[in-house]
Design a protein around this motif. Structure first.
Motif, PDB file in Angstrom:
ATOM      1  N   ASP A 277       0.815  -1.210   0.000  1.00 42.08           N
ATOM      2  CA  ASP A 277       0.000   0.000   0.000  1.00 42.08           C
ATOM      3  C   ASP A 277       0.849   1.261   0.000  1.00 42.08           C
ATOM      4  OD1 ASP A 277      -2.604  -1.299   0.136  1.00 42.08           O
ATOM      5  OD2 ASP A 277      -1.951  -1.952   2.125  1.00 42.08           O
ATOM      6  N   ILE A 278       2.015   1.194   0.627  1.00 45.47           N
ATOM      7  CA  ILE A 278       2.914   2.347   0.688  1.00 45.47           C
ATOM      8  C   ILE A 278       4.353   1.830   0.529  1.00 45.47           C
ATOM      9  CG2 ILE A 278       3.821   4.217   2.151  1.00 45.47           C
ATOM     10  CD1 ILE A 278       1.060   4.157   3.611  1.00 45.47           C
ATOM     11  N   VAL A 279       5.114   2.467  -0.364  1.00 42.16           N
ATOM     12  CA  VAL A 279       6.522   2.107  -0.532  1.00 42.16           C
ATOM     13  C   VAL A 279       7.379   3.113   0.226  1.00 42.16           C
ATOM     14  CG1 VAL A 279       8.404   1.731  -2.161  1.00 42.16           C
ATOM     15  CG2 VAL A 279       6.055   1.145  -2.809  1.00 42.16           C
ATOM     16  N   VAL A 280       8.290   2.615   1.055  1.00 45.12           N
ATOM     17  CA  VAL A 280       9.195   3.483   1.797  1.00 45.12           C
ATOM     18  C   VAL A 280      10.610   3.273   1.260  1.00 45.12           C
ATOM     19  CG1 VAL A 280      10.141   4.058   4.054  1.00 45.12           C
ATOM     20  CG2 VAL A 280       7.756   3.318   3.854  1.00 45.12           C
ATOM     21  N   LEU A 281      11.204   4.324   0.711  1.00 46.23           N
ATOM     22  CA  LEU A 281      12.623   4.254   0.338  1.00 46.23           C
ATOM     23  C   LEU A 281      13.400   4.762   1.546  1.00 46.23           C
ATOM     24  CD1 LEU A 281      12.795   5.444  -3.386  1.00 46.23           C
ATOM     25  CD2 LEU A 281      12.706   3.137  -2.442  1.00 46.23           C
ATOM     26  N   ASN A 282      13.987   3.840   2.273  1.00 47.92           N
ATOM     27  CA  ASN A 282      14.597   4.157   3.558  1.00 47.92           C
ATOM     28  C   ASN A 282      16.104   4.435   3.400  1.00 47.92           C
ATOM     29  OD1 ASN A 282      14.536   4.585   6.315  1.00 47.92           O
ATOM     30  ND2 ASN A 282      14.871   2.432   6.831  1.00 47.92           N
ATOM     31  N   LYS A 283      16.659   5.068   4.402  1.00 51.63           N
ATOM     32  CA  LYS A 283      18.062   5.485   4.389  1.00 51.63           C
ATOM     33  C   LYS A 283      18.342   6.433   3.218  1.00 51.63           C
ATOM     34  CE  LYS A 283      19.365   1.163   6.689  1.00 51.63           C
ATOM     35  NZ  LYS A 283      20.330   0.067   6.850  1.00 51.63           N
ATOM     36  N   ALA A 284      17.341   7.274   2.925  1.00 53.78           N
ATOM     37  CA  ALA A 284      17.498   8.257   1.844  1.00 53.78           C
ATOM     38  C   ALA A 284      18.149   9.494   2.424  1.00 53.78           C
ATOM     39  CB  ALA A 284      16.131   8.577   1.230  1.00 53.78           C
ATOM     40  N   ASP A 285      19.405   9.343   2.826  1.00 55.85           N
ATOM     41  CA  ASP A 285      20.089  10.478   3.440  1.00 55.85           C
ATOM     42  C   ASP A 285      21.474  10.664   2.828  1.00 55.85           C
ATOM     43  OD1 ASP A 285      21.273   8.195   4.658  1.00 55.85           O
ATOM     44  OD2 ASP A 285      19.896   8.382   6.358  1.00 55.85           O
ATOM     45  N   GLY A 286      22.064  11.790   3.090  1.00 52.92           N
ATOM     46  CA  GLY A 286      23.410  12.077   2.609  1.00 52.92           C
ATOM     47  C   GLY A 286      23.495  11.948   1.100  1.00 52.92           C
ATOM     48  N   GLU A 287      24.536  11.246   0.642  1.00 51.52           N
ATOM     49  CA  GLU A 287      24.770  11.176  -0.790  1.00 51.52           C
ATOM     50  C   GLU A 287      23.795  10.220  -1.504  1.00 51.52           C
ATOM     51  OE1 GLU A 287      28.434   7.898  -0.418  1.00 51.52           O
ATOM     52  OE2 GLU A 287      28.837  10.026  -0.785  1.00 51.52           O
ATOM     53  N   ARG A 288      23.022   9.464  -0.699  1.00 53.09           N
ATOM     54  CA  ARG A 288      22.044   8.550  -1.313  1.00 53.09           C
ATOM     55  C   ARG A 288      20.763   9.273  -1.724  1.00 53.09           C
ATOM     56  NH1 ARG A 288      24.120   4.616   2.773  1.00 53.09           N
ATOM     57  NH2 ARG A 288      23.039   5.920   4.251  1.00 53.09           N
ATOM     58  N   ARG A 289      20.590  10.487  -1.235  1.00 55.39           N
ATOM     59  CA  ARG A 289      19.340  11.201  -1.405  1.00 55.39           C
ATOM     60  C   ARG A 289      18.971  11.407  -2.885  1.00 55.39           C
ATOM     61  NH1 ARG A 289      14.891  12.726   1.857  1.00 55.39           N
ATOM     62  NH2 ARG A 289      13.633  13.865   0.356  1.00 55.39           N
ATOM     63  N   ALA A 290      19.942  11.857  -3.680  1.00 57.50           N
ATOM     64  CA  ALA A 290      19.657  12.180  -5.080  1.00 57.50           C
ATOM     65  C   ALA A 290      19.220  10.932  -5.841  1.00 57.50           C
ATOM     66  CB  ALA A 290      20.899  12.797  -5.732  1.00 57.50           C
ATOM     67  N   ARG A 291      19.938   9.829  -5.609  1.00 57.57           N
ATOM     68  CA  ARG A 291      19.585   8.590  -6.305  1.00 57.57           C
ATOM     69  C   ARG A 291      18.206   8.113  -5.862  1.00 57.57           C
ATOM     70  NH1 ARG A 291      22.575   2.815  -6.601  1.00 57.57           N
ATOM     71  NH2 ARG A 291      21.007   1.900  -7.970  1.00 57.57           N
ATOM     72  N   ALA A 292      17.904   8.278  -4.573  1.00 55.25           N
ATOM     73  CA  ALA A 292      16.617   7.854  -4.044  1.00 55.25           C
ATOM     74  C   ALA A 292      15.473   8.594  -4.727  1.00 55.25           C
ATOM     75  CB  ALA A 292      16.571   8.087  -2.536  1.00 55.25           C
ATOM     76  N   GLU A 293      15.700   9.878  -5.015  1.00 50.95           N
ATOM     77  CA  GLU A 293      14.618  10.638  -5.650  1.00 50.95           C
ATOM     78  C   GLU A 293      14.356  10.158  -7.072  1.00 50.95           C
ATOM     79  OE1 GLU A 293      15.606  14.727  -4.898  1.00 50.95           O
ATOM     80  OE2 GLU A 293      14.884  14.595  -2.823  1.00 50.95           O
ATOM     81  N   LEU A 294      15.420   9.755  -7.760  1.00 49.68           N
ATOM     82  CA  LEU A 294      15.246   9.187  -9.102  1.00 49.68           C
ATOM     83  C   LEU A 294      14.454   7.879  -9.033  1.00 49.68           C
ATOM     84  CD1 LEU A 294      18.733   9.776 -10.759  1.00 49.68           C
ATOM     85  CD2 LEU A 294      16.548  10.840 -11.357  1.00 49.68           C
ATOM     86  N   ARG A 295      14.813   7.052  -8.080  1.00 45.12           N
ATOM     87  CA  ARG A 295      14.114   5.767  -7.934  1.00 45.12           C
ATOM     88  C   ARG A 295      12.658   5.979  -7.572  1.00 45.12           C
ATOM     89  NH1 ARG A 295      16.271   0.942  -4.768  1.00 45.12           N
ATOM     90  NH2 ARG A 295      15.141  -0.113  -6.421  1.00 45.12           N
ATOM     91  N   ALA A 296      12.410   6.956  -6.708  1.00 42.43           N
ATOM     92  CA  ALA A 296      11.040   7.227  -6.284  1.00 42.43           C
ATOM     93  C   ALA A 296      10.172   7.548  -7.494  1.00 42.43           C
ATOM     94  CB  ALA A 296      11.021   8.370  -5.281  1.00 42.43           C
ATOM     95  N   ALA A 297      10.723   8.372  -8.404  1.00 47.05           N
ATOM     96  CA  ALA A 297       9.961   8.746  -9.597  1.00 47.05           C
ATOM     97  C   ALA A 297       9.636   7.501 -10.424  1.00 47.05           C
ATOM     98  CB  ALA A 297      10.762   9.752 -10.424  1.00 47.05           C
ATOM     99  N   GLU A 298      10.630   6.633 -10.554  1.00 51.55           N
ATOM    100  CA  GLU A 298      10.437   5.397 -11.323  1.00 51.55           C
ATOM    101  C   GLU A 298       9.368   4.511 -10.682  1.00 51.55           C
ATOM    102  OE1 GLU A 298      13.271   1.745 -12.988  1.00 51.55           O
ATOM    103  OE2 GLU A 298      14.125   3.352 -11.778  1.00 51.55           O
ATOM    104  N   LEU A 299       9.458   4.407  -9.346  1.00 56.65           N
ATOM    105  CA  LEU A 299       8.515   3.547  -8.631  1.00 56.65           C
ATOM    106  C   LEU A 299       7.102   4.121  -8.658  1.00 56.65           C
ATOM    107  CD1 LEU A 299      10.699   2.409  -5.617  1.00 56.65           C
ATOM    108  CD2 LEU A 299       9.716   0.960  -7.406  1.00 56.65           C
ATOM    109  N   ARG A 300       6.982   5.437  -8.657  1.00 56.29           N
ATOM    110  CA  ARG A 300       5.638   6.029  -8.717  1.00 56.29           C
ATOM    111  C   ARG A 300       4.958   5.655 -10.025  1.00 56.29           C
ATOM    112  NH1 ARG A 300       8.333  10.779  -6.138  1.00 56.29           N
ATOM    113  NH2 ARG A 300       7.886  10.445  -3.925  1.00 56.29           N
TER     114      ARG A 300
END
Lengths: 332, 332
Positions: free
Chosen positions: A195-218
């Motif tokens: 029901d909800i996807v959590v991209l965890n540990k989206a901090d520091g230098e991982r943040r930018a990549r996490a945002e790209l993945r989030a868009a893909e997953l949406r």
């Protein structure tokens, strides 16, 4: 029933929110001993049907995704908003190894020190069905003890995730923000029970990549759910380390709850959950009556030996024992 | 029993290796109708305990790994060596979607045209336990029909793979030679139930990368199994397209078989399989007797309604129905 009746003490203690007695009742529920199982059933019966008013949240994901730490942060967030929080950590994923992959629950230490919380790791070694029933009954016990937010933490994607999904109202899939490995598994999960996807540990230098993945997953979430439901699984970026994204996750949970209530889906879910619980209780009760039968007990070892040696087919052996059981019940 | 007894015809047909009647018996075994289930049990009983001499091979892996095509090639290889080959394709992985992810079995067309083969897709929608029992009984039926090499094809890693592992003697995990995604899942699988790893589609430009991965997996296999067993899961590179690696895979299967026989493990496996079959037959028989009970049937809808509405707890509802069942049996 007198005050000396230990089950009455247990029932009263659970209703009063006594964590030690709640833990003892869950131990009874999880026990494989016939006497314990009978006591557990009696306790559940005396507690009655319950309000079913708790909010039940499944938290699933691969080992190392940070589920426990996330629950620690999210649980404290909830207690600050007046919720009483219980965490049931189950591990139905590993049959062959016989071990628990839960690790220790020290990552929930901060939550564990709060007065309105209850944390219960249940590293089980049994079959999936048993785990599911035990967890269902543990949820009922927690709700009877006044916990209104129940997290069920489980490992893995697939069968175990689906089993947990049948027990809860909302399923959170927790994924490492920078784990490239599991994308196909996540996408599969999206079309199923998440029901909800959590991209965890989206901090520091991982943040930018996490945002790209989030868009893909949406995008994947929109495609995966198409036609099944009007709910679009949101993708939330969190960091338990920085304690960021927790408000957003809390809001996503509230939105899903609102969706369940508004669409009538919650009522249907509760009925499904009760139907499954009745069916599981019937299965367990039948097996229990069978295993306590004297005539069956007297013949079992010999029949099993014939089946193991190959002299008797499993079906013929079962039929012989079932005849004993039904005749025995018939004659007294 | 006269010749007009349809079950006698079925039993005789299966023993004679009639593929149409074998398929019909498997349909009975898989049926959710009570009458069919009773007939299936009677057929299995009349067929007797069986030789249990078949070689049972589980073939598991993600969708798209090329399992069906590999079985097509490997199965033909086996028939050329005098084996009679049956393929049971089951899909216990998808509960929530209710659908089958098997796809069609057209990739086994060449195997399907041979006289000594039997191919049976079973896209199931039920729970894992049911699937496992049905597959176990289908294996027994195939062996009674004279098939001595039984492939059980299933999708996925984890719970469904473990369920299949409990039915077979050797588990092949089929992985795409160039799929980087699933390495962690494969390594997990290695420590659990996999006996042989197949890196499939290791052809053309993928060949070099596949060899690198094979080396990595061989190391993981040694680590994963350490202390559990003396068997070291070999990693075999295959290409169904080029029909390469099939000899090596066949040799790996023979080596594993030899290991099972030499170590006494096969005998223990057969006993485990029979014990599980007895237990499953007892469960099914108990549920069947319960569901056929008149007093239970008369009361069921009302009790279920009380449970669904929340007026009665699932445990109390189950107890009420079980009392009816046991009293009913008692009074005749």
């Amino acid at each position: 029933m007198t005050d000396a009746d230990p089950l009455a003490v247990l029932v009263r203690g659970i209703r009063a929110g006594d964590r030690r007695l709640l833990a003892r009742a869950i131990t009874l529920v999880e026990s494989s001993q016939a006497g314990d199982a009978a006591e557990a059933r009696e306790v559940l019966k005396r507690l009655g049907p319950g309000s079913d008013n708790g909010i039940r949240i499944g938290v699933t994901g691969a080992p190392g995704a940070g589920k426990s730490t996330l629950i620690d942060v999210l649980g404290r967030h909830a207690t600050e908003r007046g919720k009483r929080v219980a965490v049931l950590a189950v591990d139905p994923s590993s049959v062959a190894s016989g071990g628990s992959v839960l690790g220790d629950k020290t990552r929930m230490v901060r939550l564990a020190t709060l007065p309105d919380t209850f944390i219960r790791p249940s590293p089980t070694r049994g079959v999936l069905g048993g785990t599911t029933r035990h967890t269902r009954e543990a949820i009922t016990l927690c709700e009877a003890a006044g916990y209104d937010l129940i997290f069920v933490e489980t490992v893995g994607v697939g069968q175990s995730e689906q089993a947990v999904a049948s027990l809860v109202d909302s399923v959170l899939l927790v994924v490492l923000a920078d784990a490239g490995d599991e994308l196909s598994a996540i996408k599969r999960g999206l079309s199923e029970v998440t029901d909800i996807v959590v991209l965890n540990k989206a901090d520091g230098e991982r943040r930018a990549r996490a945002e790209l993945r989030a868009a893909e997953l949406r995008t994947a979430a929109r495609v995966g759910r198409a036609g099944r439901d009007t709910w679009q699984p949101p993708v939330v970026l969190t960091s338990a380390l920085e304690e960021s994204g927790i408000e957003e996750l809390w809001a996503a949970l509230a939105a899903h709850r609102e969706h369940l209530e508004g669409s009538g889906r919650l009522r249907a879910l509760r009925q499904d959950q009760r139907r499954a619980a009745l069916s599981a209780a019937l299965d367990a009760g039948l097996k229990d009556a069978f295993s306590r039968d004297q005539a069956v007990a007297a013949a079992y070892a010999a029949v099993e030996q014939h089946v193991l040696s190959g002299a008797l087919s499993p079906n013929a052996g079962a039929e012989r024992l079932l005849e004993l059981f039904l005749d025995r019940a018939r004659s007294g």
